[in-house]
Design a protein around this motif. Structure first.
Motif, short mmCIF file in Angstrom:
data_model
loop_
_atom_site.label_atom_id
_atom_site.label_comp_id
_atom_site.label_asym_id
_atom_site.label_seq_id
_atom_site.Cartn_x
_atom_site.Cartn_y
_atom_site.Cartn_z
N LYS A 151 0.82 -1.22 0.00
CA LYS A 151 0.00 0.00 0.00
C LYS A 151 0.85 1.27 0.00
N ILE A 152 0.87 1.93 -1.12
CA ILE A 152 1.68 3.13 -1.30
C ILE A 152 1.01 4.34 -0.65
N LYS A 153 1.80 5.12 0.10
CA LYS A 153 1.33 6.37 0.69
C LYS A 153 1.71 7.58 -0.17
N ARG A 154 2.95 7.57 -0.66
CA ARG A 154 3.47 8.77 -1.33
C ARG A 154 4.54 8.36 -2.32
N LEU A 220 0.42 13.53 -11.60
CA LEU A 220 -0.27 13.54 -10.31
C LEU A 220 -1.71 13.08 -10.46
N ALA A 221 -2.44 13.76 -11.34
CA ALA A 221 -3.88 13.51 -11.47
C ALA A 221 -4.18 12.12 -12.00
N GLU A 222 -3.40 11.67 -12.98
CA GLU A 222 -3.70 10.39 -13.62
C GLU A 222 -3.33 9.20 -12.73
N THR A 223 -2.23 9.32 -11.99
CA THR A 223 -1.86 8.25 -11.07
C THR A 223 -2.95 8.05 -10.03
N LYS A 224 -3.49 9.13 -9.53
CA LYS A 224 -4.58 9.03 -8.56
C LYS A 224 -5.83 8.41 -9.17
N ASP A 228 -5.00 4.97 -7.24
CA ASP A 228 -5.60 5.18 -5.92
C ASP A 228 -5.61 6.67 -5.63
N PRO A 229 -6.79 7.27 -5.39
CA PRO A 229 -6.84 8.71 -5.15
C PRO A 229 -6.18 9.14 -3.84
N LYS A 230 -5.90 8.19 -2.95
CA LYS A 230 -5.29 8.54 -1.67
C LYS A 230 -3.77 8.69 -1.74
N ILE A 231 -3.17 8.23 -2.81
CA ILE A 231 -1.71 8.33 -2.93
C ILE A 231 -1.30 9.79 -3.13
N LYS A 232 -0.31 10.22 -2.38
CA LYS A 232 0.26 11.55 -2.58
C LYS A 232 1.36 11.46 -3.62
N VAL A 233 1.34 12.40 -4.58
CA VAL A 233 2.27 12.33 -5.71
C VAL A 233 2.89 13.71 -5.95
N GLU A 248 12.28 7.03 -15.51
CA GLU A 248 11.76 7.66 -14.30
C GLU A 248 12.52 7.13 -13.08
N ALA A 249 12.92 8.05 -12.21
CA ALA A 249 13.45 7.69 -10.89
C ALA A 249 12.32 7.91 -9.89
N VAL A 250 11.95 6.85 -9.17
CA VAL A 250 10.74 6.90 -8.33
C VAL A 250 11.08 6.52 -6.90
N ASN A 251 10.85 7.44 -5.98
CA ASN A 251 10.94 7.16 -4.55
C ASN A 251 9.54 6.89 -4.02
N ILE A 252 9.37 5.76 -3.33
CA ILE A 252 8.05 5.31 -2.91
C ILE A 252 8.03 5.10 -1.40
N GLU A 253 7.03 5.66 -0.74
CA GLU A 253 6.82 5.45 0.69
C GLU A 253 5.56 4.61 0.87
N PHE A 254 5.68 3.52 1.65
CA PHE A 254 4.58 2.58 1.83
C PHE A 254 4.00 2.66 3.24
N GLU A 255 2.77 2.19 3.37
CA GLU A 255 2.17 2.08 4.69
C GLU A 255 2.73 0.90 5.47
N ASN A 256 3.08 -0.16 4.75
CA ASN A 256 3.52 -1.40 5.39
C ASN A 256 4.95 -1.73 4.97
N PRO A 257 5.66 -2.51 5.77
CA PRO A 257 7.04 -2.86 5.43
C PRO A 257 7.11 -3.65 4.13
N ILE A 258 8.17 -3.39 3.36
CA ILE A 258 8.41 -4.11 2.12
C ILE A 258 9.92 -4.07 1.86
N SER A 259 10.49 -5.20 1.55
CA SER A 259 11.92 -5.27 1.29
C SER A 259 12.18 -5.20 -0.21
N PRO A 260 13.39 -4.84 -0.61
CA PRO A 260 13.73 -4.87 -2.03
C PRO A 260 13.51 -6.25 -2.66
#
Length: 346
Positions: A151-154, A220-224, A228-233, A248-260
């Motif tokens: 679950k992605i937050k941002r 921003l708008a299309e990813t939501k 998911d409209p709750k993701i901050k972008v 694209e270089a993408v930094n992702i913050e999740f709600e739950n732990p996830i390893s590489p």
């Protein structure tokens, strides 16, 4: 009985790629018609092992057409899509005009193709389906399996977009400036606001009041809307001197732990993704390798130590294919595979 397909804007970069991919994937079409403006009427285009002639959009009889794949810009889409949709033709539009209409689905089949079931069940639908921005398409393909897992937050995304995203004029400008520099000619900007050869430009589309460009806002708008409209972008879009292929270089913050390792496994199992991720020189994908490919490539999967539950990934795709032409055809294929078109190909 197969389908009849009209490709509108067939002479442009994306339109020609639509024709190529329809032939490559053996789309179940009895007839494919190439349409463009009157100035292109009679022009010959390759379609598989055949040559087809361009017909005039303005006086073409659309009777019997099942799909209209539109790659002719927002003005044409605004004018023609409602008329064609009202005739019962399924319009799949590559322009930005319909993407943000609440009653028009914005589709990347690997991510939200199942939402077409509900749309096609509507009694008063417009028969218009929007294709996302090229940067968004590859981004959400890579994000979907990770979002399902943790679950992605941002997300913070920086795009490095090739000149083909600006059409033929963009490709020509990079080519001409590059040649000119080697013979001491001035690299005069035309399509782009600054010299693009041997340079990068942090500016795609027009600036908005908040300082973001329209291209950045689209991501921003299309990813939501798609994921998911709750993701901050947040996004920075950069034009780079590459002919084809967006990165694209993408930094992702999740709600739950996830390893590489967990992310890598999930991405390898996901549709439309190739993982190339060796921690050595050359063990990653670049635009050169992605040209002509269907998949979105994901590399450099690693932990982001600046946030809790963070990852960083590198995403590369052919913007003329997954970012445009391929995705539109996959939408049509999804409609057929889910038995949503009301008839089946032979």
């Amino acid at each position: 009985m197969g389908y009849r397909v009209a490709v509108i804007g067939a002479t442009g970069n994306v339109g020609r790629e639509v024709l190529n991919i329809l032939a490559e994937r053996k789309f179940p079409a009895d007839e494919v018609v190439a349409l463009a403006s009157s100035r292109s009427t009679g022009r010959e285009l390759s379609f598989g092992d055949r040559i087809i002639k361009v017909k005039n959009l303005d006086d073409y009889d659309f009777g019997g057409i099942d799909f209209a794949i539109m790659s002719a810009g927002s003005d044409i889409s605004k004018q023609w899509a409602p008329k064609l949709g009202a005739m019962g033709i399924m319009v799949i539009d590559n322009s930005s005009f319909w993407r943000y209409h609440s009653d028009v689905p914005l589709i990347v089949p690997e991510v939200n193709g199942a939402t077409l079931d509900a749309y096609m069940a509507r009694p008063k639908r417009q028969n218009i389906i929007a294709n996302p921005n090229c940067s968004t398409a590859q981004l959400v393909v890579a994000l979907k399996p990770l979002h399902d897992l943790a679950k992605i937050k941002r997300i913070v995304v920086s795009t490095y977009q090739s000149v083909s995203g600006a059409g033929k004029e963009g490709v020509d400008e990079l080519w001409n400036q590059t040649k000119g520099i080697f013979v001491n000619d001035s690299a005069t900007p035309g399509k782009f606001p600054k010299q693009i050869a041997f340079n990068v430009i942090p500016h795609i589309d027009v600036f908005m009041e908040d300082g973001y460009t329209k291209e950045e806002w689209k991501v921003l708008a299309e990813t939501k809307k798609i994921l998911d409209p709750k993701i901050k972008v947040t996004c920075t879009a950069v034009r780079v001197p590459v002919f084809v292929g967006h990165a694209e270089a993408v930094n992702i913050e999740f709600e739950n732990p996830i390893s590489p390792d967990e992310a890598r496994d999930a991405l390898r199992e996901a549709p439309g993704i190739s993982v190339i991720d060796k921690r050595e020189a050359g063990g990653y994908a670049t635009p050169v390798e992605c040209v002509g490919e269907y998949d979105t490539f994901v590399s450099r999967i690693r932990e982001d130590n600046t946030v809790e539950n963070g990852l960083v990934i590198w995403v590369v795709s052919d913007n003329l294919r997954k970012g445009a032409a391929l995705n539109t055809i996959q939408i049509a294929e999804t409609l057929i595979e889910r038995n949503l078109m009301g008839k089946k190909a032979a």
